[in-house]
Scaffold this active site. Structure first.
Site, short mmCIF file in Angstrom:
data_model
loop_
_atom_site.label_atom_id
_atom_site.label_comp_id
_atom_site.label_asym_id
_atom_site.label_seq_id
_atom_site.Cartn_x
_atom_site.Cartn_y
_atom_site.Cartn_z
N CYS A 247 -22.14 12.54 -40.78
CA CYS A 247 -22.85 11.93 -39.65
C CYS A 247 -23.93 12.86 -39.12
O CYS A 247 -23.63 13.81 -38.40
CB CYS A 247 -21.86 11.58 -38.53
SG CYS A 247 -22.64 10.92 -37.06
N CYS B 155 -24.23 12.81 -35.28
CA CYS B 155 -23.16 13.55 -34.60
C CYS B 155 -23.37 15.06 -34.68
O CYS B 155 -23.17 15.79 -33.70
CB CYS B 155 -21.81 13.21 -35.23
SG CYS B 155 -21.43 11.47 -35.36
N ASP B 156 -23.76 15.54 -35.85
CA ASP B 156 -23.69 16.98 -36.12
C ASP B 156 -25.03 17.66 -36.40
O ASP B 156 -25.08 18.89 -36.54
CB ASP B 156 -22.78 17.23 -37.33
CG ASP B 156 -21.36 16.71 -37.09
OD1 ASP B 156 -20.90 16.79 -35.95
OD2 ASP B 156 -20.74 16.23 -38.05
#
Length: 309
Positions: free
Chosen positions: A134, A137-138
């Site tokens: 992701c 997300c990261d």
């Protein structure tokens, strides 16, 4: 105490929320169950540009809009990891989660799919410590560093392009000599000076220092050359697999685990419908999930009405 509903929707992604909207608007009692936050993979999408009504919208923002719409007619939402489904002799469906048990006249399965893993050494060990599925997300953890994206489809190219806003350089590693992504996504990626491409190559191992990723080992399928590449992050997009484990014994899946339905979203079990990315289908998009959800949401009303005959 077992809670009873007309309809239980398992999964609160775009398809599940649409189904809940249609079913609850038809004055059915509806429960949406999900093991995470509503919205599903939309929450991992930076920008959505192909959903009608919005030139561009952030995935989490679209998820919020859909959730508010899906609950306006009193559909309920609850957290729960579904462990088992059983069908009684009278066709009542029981849903057992890790914390509760529910029954319903009809079920709509909208559990979606999840990203496949490479299955190479180091992948599990460094999950969350340099290995990610992701970018939204990261990606911020790799600001001004060099990363690789493994894959050549829409997700790989979309997320790789997103990462260029944060990282120093993105190397797209693909096992073929051409991409599978939509042409508009390819054109953007090829024009992006921060994206490089490594063709005909697979990742064979993810290396680290015990704390974080430090590099990968790759193998060129055409030349046979093995290479060690120092890198800070590995973002993996090599396909998806259905999240159907609790439903395998119902006899509604194919050999790969995808749920088979007809055009009415009906499965082989009366009163059980399936929608969205969990289905055996060609195109898996927010729009197609929403379409599936509307059909199933109306379909459960017709099914429950037929029980009164």
């Amino acid at each position: 105490m077992v809670k009873k509903y007309d309809v239980i929707v398992i999964g609160a992604g775009p398809g599940g929320m649409t189904a809940a909207l249609y079913a609850s608007r038809a004055n059915l009692s509806v429960l949406m169950l999900d093991r995470g936050i509503y919205g599903g993979q939309m929450n991992n999408t930076a920008e959505v540009e192909n959903y009608p009504g919005f030139k561009s919208i952030l995935g989490p923002d679209l998820a919020k809009e859909m959730y508010e719409s899906s609950t306006q007619f009193d559909a309920e939402y609850a957290y729960g990891n579904v462990e088992k489904i059983t069908v009684a002799a009278d066709n009542t469906k029981s849903v057992k989660t890790d914390s509760d048990e529910y029954t319903a006249k009809a079920l709509i399965i909208a559990t979606g799919s999840q990203y496949k893993k490479l299955g190479v050494p180091g992948e599990d060990e460094y999950g969350g410590r340099g290995v990610s599925y992701c970018a939204v997300c990261d990606g911020a953890f790799f600001r001004d560093r060099e990363v690789i994206v493994v894959g050549g489809g829409d997700s790989a190219i979309e997320e790789g392009s997103y990462l260029t806003q944060l990282v120093k350089k993105v190397d797209v590693v693909h096992r073929r000599d051409e991409l599978r992504a939509q042409k508009i996504l390819q054109d953007r990626a090829f024009a992006n000076p921060k994206i490089d491409f490594t063709w005909d190559t697979i990742v064979t191992e993810i290396e680290g220092d015990g704390q974080k990723v430090t590099g990968v080992k790759t193998h060129n399928k055409k030349t046979g050359q093995d290479t060690e590449v120092p890198i800070s992050g590995v973002f993996i997009y090599v396909g998806v697999e259905p999240m159907t484990e609790p439903f395998q014994k119902l006899g509604i899946t194919d050999e790969e685990g995808w749920i088979k339905t007809n055009e009415k979203m009906e499965t082989a079990v009366s009163g059980i419908f399936a929608i969205g990315d969990v289905r055996k289908k060609e195109l898996r998009q927010i729009t197609t999930a929403v379409g599936d959800g509307s059909i199933a949401g109306q379909g459960v009303f017709s099914y429950i009405e037929s029980l009164k005959d």
